[in-house]
Design an enzyme around this catalytic site. Structure first.
Site, PDB file in Angstrom:
ATOM      1  CD1 TRP A 128      -2.623   1.650   0.440  1.00 16.42           C
ATOM      2  CD2 TRP A 128      -2.037   1.893   2.590  1.00 16.42           C
ATOM      3  NE1 TRP A 128      -3.350   2.697   0.957  1.00 16.42           N
ATOM      4  CE2 TRP A 128      -3.001   2.874   2.274  1.00 16.42           C
ATOM      5  CE3 TRP A 128      -1.526   1.851   3.879  1.00 16.42           C
ATOM      6  CZ2 TRP A 128      -3.464   3.797   3.204  1.00 16.42           C
ATOM      7  CZ3 TRP A 128      -1.984   2.769   4.810  1.00 16.42           C
ATOM      8  CH2 TRP A 128      -2.940   3.726   4.473  1.00 16.42           C
ATOM      9  CG  ASP A 171      -2.251  -2.891   7.134  1.00 20.26           C
ATOM     10  OD1 ASP A 171      -3.420  -2.891   7.583  1.00 20.26           O
ATOM     11  OD2 ASP A 171      -1.804  -1.998   6.396  1.00 20.26           O
ATOM     12  CB  ALA A 186      -6.784  -2.828   5.832  1.00 25.74           C
ATOM     13  CE  LYS A 234     -10.057   0.146   3.430  1.00 24.71           C
ATOM     14  NZ  LYS A 234      -9.592   1.007   2.393  1.00 24.71           N
TER      15      LYS A 234
HETATM   16  C1  LMR Z   1      -6.747   2.308  -0.710  1.00 25.88           C
HETATM   17  O1  LMR Z   1      -5.743   1.593  -0.692  1.00 25.88           O
HETATM   18  O2  LMR Z   1      -7.242   2.741  -1.760  1.00 25.88           O
HETATM   19  C2  LMR Z   1      -7.436   2.648   0.581  1.00 25.88           C
HETATM   20  O3  LMR Z   1      -6.792   2.043   1.648  1.00 25.88           O
HETATM   21  C3  LMR Z   1      -7.647   4.097   0.749  1.00 25.88           C
HETATM   22  C4  LMR Z   1      -6.396   4.853   1.065  1.00 25.88           C
HETATM   23  O4  LMR Z   1      -6.397   5.562   2.074  1.00 25.88           O
HETATM   24  O5  LMR Z   1      -5.409   4.780   0.313  1.00 25.88           O
END
Ligand code: LMR
Length: 396
Positions: free
Chosen positions: A127, A208, A210, A243
């Site tokens: 990410w 993590d 999420a 989410k």
């Molecule tokens: C994403 O990866 O699109 C989400 O987790 C939103 C973000 O804050 O980047």
């Protein structure tokens, strides 16, 4: 002062979100930011949450402070959801956090106090916000290879070989399920190999989590954490309710730690409270309070689980429909991996230029690394989307 500041670097995902909003075309398609969307493109407030909010409105009689660590009932419910009913809760603690990102940051700050010399290892790719977020906590980041684009699966050999280079005490950031941005998850036996290595080299896992409930199911998606909790002496988990409870803007999450014993857990938890106090004093209450009601009320919990399962199954259906459309339109099986992957994201092998053409000519918005939000795939427009993607692929 301000004249000395550098130009800000745009966040790729947030910049794309802004560009999509500014696009006036009515047939534009947002496959960018990771938010769940239903079949008409809406991100609804879940029914269980609406109902909990009604209860809150009717019964809440104060807005007085809670505490830096947040509600202990919320934390207990989150510990059960993530670590399972059977976990040894005497050495697990949690703090209510400002979303999953807030949990990552306060946990990173806490670990820095414990082992100032530890480096962090993140997957390549990961990410994008992991990098600034964890660097801001003062860490030197290293990457381990993670994704094998040729097969759409995890490059387990590359990952293990690279983590062999970590020094004892280093922190490994692992995506508990639904890897962002690739959608490629470790299999059960691959998790065993990673846990073996973490144990043998005395690394420290920061998980993590999420997207619990978006991959194989609410319980199934926590198996990685539960396996680690059985095998390893210590770990931390950053869990998000953005989410799976649809609470994005409310900022709800939990920073969890598992220590070697009860005394260490209590001390670390106290310090975590201090870290939070020094950062933003206390977390927001509303979303966590609604979550606590949903997680602890038997009827609402059942409603929520059904809603979450519907979302998960819808995304699986979209994966299948999209990979079939791509198979037909590209006349190849090279996109079959999309149906096998997990959670909200998959990656398309598109160049920056191809992504720009999709945006300019077709109003299709995809993150710069080719990541698509599966929940944004158009149920009724798969062939049209596959045509557009194949047309830019052919041009190259
Ligand atoms: C994403 O990866 O699109 C989400 O987790 C939103 C973000 O804050 O980047």
């Amino acid at each position: 002062m301000f004249e000395a500041l550098p130009e800000p670097k745009a966040d790729a995902i947030l910049a794309l979100m802004a560009a999509f909003r500014a696009d006036t075309r009515t047939d534009k398609l947002d496959l960018g930011v990771g938010i769940y969307k239903d079949s008409v493109g809406k991100t609804p407030v879940m029914k269980a949450i609406k109902s909990a909010e009604e209860t809150l409105l009717a019964t809440q009689d104060t807005k007085a402070y809670v505490s830096p660590l947040g509600s202990s009932d919320f934390c207990a419910a989150m510990i059960s959801q993530v670590f399972g009913e059977k976990a040894d809760k005497t050495r697990i603690r949690a703090a209510q956090s400002v979303g999953g990102s807030g949990a990552l940051r306060v946990l990173a700050d806490l670990l820095k106090k414990g082992r100032p010399d530890a480096d962090m290892w993140v997957s390549d790719p990961t990410w994008p916000n992991h990098v600034p977020l964890l660097s801001a906590a003062g860490y030197t980041l290293h990457t381990y290879p993670y994704y094998d684009a040729a097969t759409g699966s995890v490059n387990i050999e590359g990952m293990l070989n690279s983590l062999e280079k970590a020094k004892a005490g280093d922190i490994v950031v692992l995506h508990g399920c639904c890897h962002n941005p690739t959608g490629a998850d470790l299999s059960d036996s691959q998790w065993d190999k990673v846990i073996d290595l973490v144990e043998r080299k005395a690394l420290f896992p920061l998980v993590d989590l999420a997207y619990q409930g978006f991959g194989d199911g609410l319980e199934e998606d926590a198996q990685s954490v539960r396996k680690m909790a059985q095998r390893l002496p210590e770990m931390v988990v950053a869990a998000s309710c953005s989410k799976n409870l649809g609470l994005y803007r409310e900022r709800v999450g939990a920073a969890m730690l598992m220590a070697k014993d009860e005394a260490e857990a209590t001390r670390a938890h106290g310090l975590l409270g201090g870290v939070i106090r020094a950062n933003y004093s206390m977390p927001p209450d509303h979303g966590a309070n609604a979550t606590q009601i949903v997680l602890t009320d038997t009827a609402l919990n059942a409603t929520w689980r059904t809603e979450l399962e519907d979302m998960r199954l819808r995304m699986i259906g979209l994966r299948q429909a999209f990979s079939e459309a791509m198979r037909k339109r590209s006349n190849s099986d090279r996109f079959d991996y999309i149906a096998q992957q997990k959670g909200m994201f998959s990656r398309l092998p598109l160049t920056t230029e191809q992504l720009q053409t999709l945006r300019d000519d077709f109003g299709i918005y995809i993150v710069g690394d080719g990541r698509i939000n599966v929940a944004g795939l158009p149920e009724a427009g798969m062939d049209k989307l596959a045509d557009a993607i194949c047309s830019v692929l052919v041009e190259s």
